[in-house]
Design an enzyme around this catalytic site. Structure first.
Site, PDB file in Angstrom:
ATOM      1  N   ARG A  28      -0.488 -40.250 -18.279  1.00 25.22           N
ATOM      2  CA  ARG A  28      -1.485 -39.542 -17.777  1.00 25.22           C
ATOM      3  C   ARG A  28      -2.410 -40.556 -16.960  1.00 25.22           C
ATOM      4  O   ARG A  28      -2.264 -41.459 -17.179  1.00 25.22           O
ATOM      5  CB  ARG A  28      -2.215 -38.853 -19.031  1.00 25.22           C
ATOM      6  CG  ARG A  28      -1.190 -37.765 -19.581  1.00 25.22           C
ATOM      7  CD  ARG A  28      -2.168 -36.741 -20.097  1.00 25.22           C
ATOM      8  NE  ARG A  28      -3.049 -36.162 -18.932  1.00 25.22           N
ATOM      9  CZ  ARG A  28      -4.388 -35.574 -19.299  1.00 25.22           C
ATOM     10  NH1 ARG A  28      -4.795 -35.611 -20.240  1.00 25.22           N
ATOM     11  NH2 ARG A  28      -4.986 -35.258 -18.070  1.00 25.22           N
ATOM     12  N   ASP A  53      -5.402 -38.079 -26.268  1.00 27.09           N
ATOM     13  CA  ASP A  53      -6.098 -39.134 -25.851  1.00 27.09           C
ATOM     14  C   ASP A  53      -6.000 -40.348 -26.711  1.00 27.09           C
ATOM     15  O   ASP A  53      -5.854 -41.717 -26.345  1.00 27.09           O
ATOM     16  CB  ASP A  53      -7.447 -38.923 -25.370  1.00 27.09           C
ATOM     17  CG  ASP A  53      -7.524 -38.042 -24.429  1.00 27.09           C
ATOM     18  OD1 ASP A  53      -6.633 -37.854 -23.829  1.00 27.09           O
ATOM     19  OD2 ASP A  53      -8.915 -37.490 -24.272  1.00 27.09           O
ATOM     20  N   TYR A 184     -22.421 -39.586 -21.636  1.00 28.82           N
ATOM     21  CA  TYR A 184     -23.058 -38.777 -22.530  1.00 28.82           C
ATOM     22  C   TYR A 184     -24.628 -39.254 -22.927  1.00 28.82           C
ATOM     23  O   TYR A 184     -24.755 -40.068 -23.726  1.00 28.82           O
ATOM     24  CB  TYR A 184     -22.385 -38.242 -23.730  1.00 28.82           C
ATOM     25  CG  TYR A 184     -21.210 -37.270 -23.075  1.00 28.82           C
ATOM     26  CD1 TYR A 184     -21.418 -35.795 -23.419  1.00 28.82           C
ATOM     27  CD2 TYR A 184     -19.853 -37.804 -22.593  1.00 28.82           C
ATOM     28  CE1 TYR A 184     -20.252 -34.977 -22.932  1.00 28.82           C
ATOM     29  CE2 TYR A 184     -18.984 -36.786 -22.248  1.00 28.82           C
ATOM     30  CZ  TYR A 184     -19.068 -35.450 -22.373  1.00 28.82           C
ATOM     31  OH  TYR A 184     -18.212 -34.622 -21.880  1.00 28.82           O
ATOM     32  N   GLU A 231     -16.333 -36.235 -15.536  1.00 27.95           N
ATOM     33  CA  GLU A 231     -15.563 -37.040 -14.696  1.00 27.95           C
ATOM     34  C   GLU A 231     -15.997 -36.876 -13.014  1.00 27.95           C
ATOM     35  O   GLU A 231     -15.985 -35.573 -12.755  1.00 27.95           O
ATOM     36  CB  GLU A 231     -14.045 -36.920 -14.995  1.00 27.95           C
ATOM     37  CG  GLU A 231     -13.662 -37.462 -16.233  1.00 27.95           C
ATOM     38  CD  GLU A 231     -12.279 -36.689 -16.723  1.00 27.95           C
ATOM     39  OE1 GLU A 231     -11.448 -37.460 -17.359  1.00 27.95           O
ATOM     40  OE2 GLU A 231     -11.786 -35.569 -16.469  1.00 27.95           O
ATOM     41  N   ARG A 251     -16.747 -32.998 -12.214  1.00 24.44           N
ATOM     42  CA  ARG A 251     -16.102 -32.037 -13.285  1.00 24.44           C
ATOM     43  C   ARG A 251     -17.320 -31.506 -14.017  1.00 24.44           C
ATOM     44  O   ARG A 251     -18.500 -32.210 -14.291  1.00 24.44           O
ATOM     45  CB  ARG A 251     -15.044 -32.674 -14.506  1.00 24.44           C
ATOM     46  CG  ARG A 251     -14.759 -31.918 -15.484  1.00 24.44           C
ATOM     47  CD  ARG A 251     -13.599 -32.688 -16.231  1.00 24.44           C
ATOM     48  NE  ARG A 251     -13.177 -31.897 -17.426  1.00 24.44           N
ATOM     49  CZ  ARG A 251     -12.239 -32.364 -18.298  1.00 24.44           C
ATOM     50  NH1 ARG A 251     -11.716 -33.663 -17.951  1.00 24.44           N
ATOM     51  NH2 ARG A 251     -11.764 -31.533 -19.264  1.00 24.44           N
ATOM     52  N   ARG A 320      -4.865 -25.202 -15.941  1.00 31.83           N
ATOM     53  CA  ARG A 320      -4.395 -26.334 -14.903  1.00 31.83           C
ATOM     54  C   ARG A 320      -2.976 -26.178 -14.321  1.00 31.83           C
ATOM     55  O   ARG A 320      -1.997 -26.751 -14.636  1.00 31.83           O
ATOM     56  CB  ARG A 320      -4.182 -27.676 -15.777  1.00 31.83           C
ATOM     57  CG  ARG A 320      -5.707 -28.063 -16.314  1.00 31.83           C
ATOM     58  CD  ARG A 320      -5.506 -29.352 -16.851  1.00 31.83           C
ATOM     59  NE  ARG A 320      -6.808 -29.858 -17.490  1.00 31.83           N
ATOM     60  CZ  ARG A 320      -7.353 -30.887 -18.113  1.00 31.83           C
ATOM     61  NH1 ARG A 320      -6.334 -31.892 -18.231  1.00 31.83           N
ATOM     62  NH2 ARG A 320      -8.427 -31.193 -18.380  1.00 31.83           N
ATOM     63  N   TYR A 350      -4.635 -33.762 -13.208  1.00 36.94           N
ATOM     64  CA  TYR A 350      -5.476 -34.956 -12.968  1.00 36.94           C
ATOM     65  C   TYR A 350      -4.803 -35.281 -11.522  1.00 36.94           C
ATOM     66  O   TYR A 350      -3.629 -35.292 -11.468  1.00 36.94           O
ATOM     67  CB  TYR A 350      -5.611 -35.979 -13.586  1.00 36.94           C
ATOM     68  CG  TYR A 350      -6.536 -35.963 -14.676  1.00 36.94           C
ATOM     69  CD1 TYR A 350      -6.877 -34.817 -15.406  1.00 36.94           C
ATOM     70  CD2 TYR A 350      -7.197 -36.985 -15.146  1.00 36.94           C
ATOM     71  CE1 TYR A 350      -7.709 -34.615 -16.350  1.00 36.94           C
ATOM     72  CE2 TYR A 350      -8.240 -36.670 -16.211  1.00 36.94           C
ATOM     73  CZ  TYR A 350      -8.614 -35.629 -16.906  1.00 36.94           C
ATOM     74  OH  TYR A 350      -9.457 -35.431 -17.834  1.00 36.94           O
ATOM     75  N   GLU A 366      -0.509 -35.500 -11.701  1.00 36.77           N
ATOM     76  CA  GLU A 366       0.053 -34.995 -12.819  1.00 36.77           C
ATOM     77  C   GLU A 366       0.824 -33.881 -12.572  1.00 36.77           C
ATOM     78  O   GLU A 366       0.141 -32.878 -12.009  1.00 36.77           O
ATOM     79  CB  GLU A 366      -0.656 -34.737 -14.024  1.00 36.77           C
ATOM     80  CG  GLU A 366      -1.570 -36.196 -14.508  1.00 36.77           C
ATOM     81  CD  GLU A 366      -2.727 -35.990 -15.486  1.00 36.77           C
ATOM     82  OE1 GLU A 366      -2.861 -37.007 -16.219  1.00 36.77           O
ATOM     83  OE2 GLU A 366      -2.958 -34.685 -15.893  1.00 36.77           O
TER      84      GLU A 366
END
Length: 392
Positions: A28, A53, A184, A231, A251, A320, A350, A366
């Site tokens: 990924r 992840d 963040y 992102e 994003r 997606r 992505y 992807e």
């Protein structure tokens, strides 16, 4: 490399698999870079034990050469970037930038402690990610040891978590290196004891920044983009007076992409939201590159100044699916974005773009038949095909 024809949309493209999920590995988070002098294309990705992840184990890379008559890329077998590693941490978010004068390739990434998730860090206002990079003088054949920048950024104590890219940065005309970044941010945070004790009661929010280096060594942080932004990728473009500006596309957790423009003061001005660039579900990364204005025969009219933008992102408000290419000939005007040309119908995630020169582009994406995590594939296409694809 296996190839599939994209038959549902014109013009027709050939997609080549670069990283394929099989034998217990999943791939990924694509990152792409084109080094013009050697005409080398570099592709990077995360290698995972599952789609999650927290299962990431390595960063991997493949080297490609463009076969111009066929407009395909001859890719090498991928290899693990062993140097992109800190003990007890997993490497994530490859992000590439190349310094042309010293011929130095920077591979930025984050290293996250153990199997700590991003959501846990956000909910607990406790950062477990390190901001790292390694460099190479031979386009990834050999690498330096890891440099950890986290503690050099004084703002880092105010972040619940952080990440670079993923994808690519760029070198400005001035020579300054730019790397996309977001964190963040914990509001009203400081080093005082009472603030630190109250961190868990503070609600953080994501904001885009960029890292920049004017000497290829000392890295600094821009001012943050004030609107919520996750992102991101960035590109340098030049306005009608040939002033250099940085465009940011980020994003969000809303129905639209966040766009902003930054001048020499490293402060972003947010652009009005528009309906052209939709966000997907809870959000998905997208890619942007700038390139010279093109003449009708697809030749470059100003080879040294990038005036236009190209953007890739899934073209659906909920899922997606359907990776679209969007064109903007007036980057300061969000309403100038074209309708999308779909370069991958079906599951798409992505992506990362590179401009190859002479009106040619490469995209690493992807994609898959059942999910977008089945493979990472590359496609090559031209500006004239973009025009045809968007209906011009």
């Amino acid at each position: 490399m296996d190839e599939i024809a994209l038959r549902d949309f014109q013009p027709r493209l050939q997609a080549q698999t670069v990283f394929k999920s099989d034998a217990g590995w999943f791939y990924r988070i694509p990152a792409l870079l084109y080094e013009r002098e050697s005409e080398t294309i570099l592709a990077f990705a995360e290698q995972r034990l599952s789609r999650e992840d927290i299962s990431t184990k390595n960063l991997v890379m493949s080297t490609g050469t463009l076969k111009k008559p066929e407009r395909t890329i001859e890719w090498s077998e991928h290899k693990v970037v062993e140097e992109a590693h800190i003990d007890g941490h997993r490497p994530m978010n490859p992000c590439l930038v190349y310094e042309k004068n010293s011929k130095t390739l920077f591979l930025f990434f984050i290293c996250v402690e153990g199997q700590v998730s991003e959501n846990w860090q956000i909910e607990n206002n406790t950062n477990k990610a390190r901001l790292c990079y390694i460099t190479s003088k031979d386009l990834g054949q050999t690498w330096t040891v890891v440099t950890d920048l986290t503690d050099t950024l004084c703002e880092s104590q105010n972040w619940a978590t952080l990440a670079v890219g993923p994808g690519h940065g760029f070198q400005m005309r001035s020579g300054t290196l730019i790397v996309p970044f977001h964190a963040y941010v914990i509001p009203h945070s400081s080093g005082c004891l009472s603030c630190l004790k109250s961190k868990k009661r503070e609600k953080n929010s994501p904001h885009a920044y960029h890292l920049f280096s004017e000497d290829g060594g000392k890295w600094q942080l821009s001012k943050m983009l004030q609107n919520e932004s996750i992102e991101c990728e960035m590109a340098e473009f030049f306005d009608e007076k040939d002033n250099s500006l940085i465009y940011c596309n980020a994003r969000t957790r809303r129905s639209y992409r966040e766009e902003a423009v930054c001048g020499s003061n490293n402060i972003y001005t947010c652009q009005p939201h528009n309906d052209r660039l939709v966000e997907t579900g809870q959000g998905c990364q997208g890619s942007v590159v700038s390139f010279p204005a093109q003449s009708e025969d697809a030749g470059e009219t100003s080879p040294d100044l990038n005036k236009w933008l190209l953007f890739t992102h899934p073209n659906d408000k909920e899922k997606r699916i359907h990776l679209g290419v969007y064109l903007n000939r007036s980057p300061k005007a969000p309403s100038a974005w074209s309708n999308p040309w779909i370069i991958n119908s079906g599951h798409s995630g992505y992506s990362d773009l590179a401009y190859l020169g002479d009106g040619q582009f490469a995209c690493l994406m992807e994609c898959g038949e059942q999910t977008e995590t089945e493979k990472i594939a590359s496609v090559v296409f031209s500006y004239s095909e973009v025009k045809q694809g968007i209906g011009e």
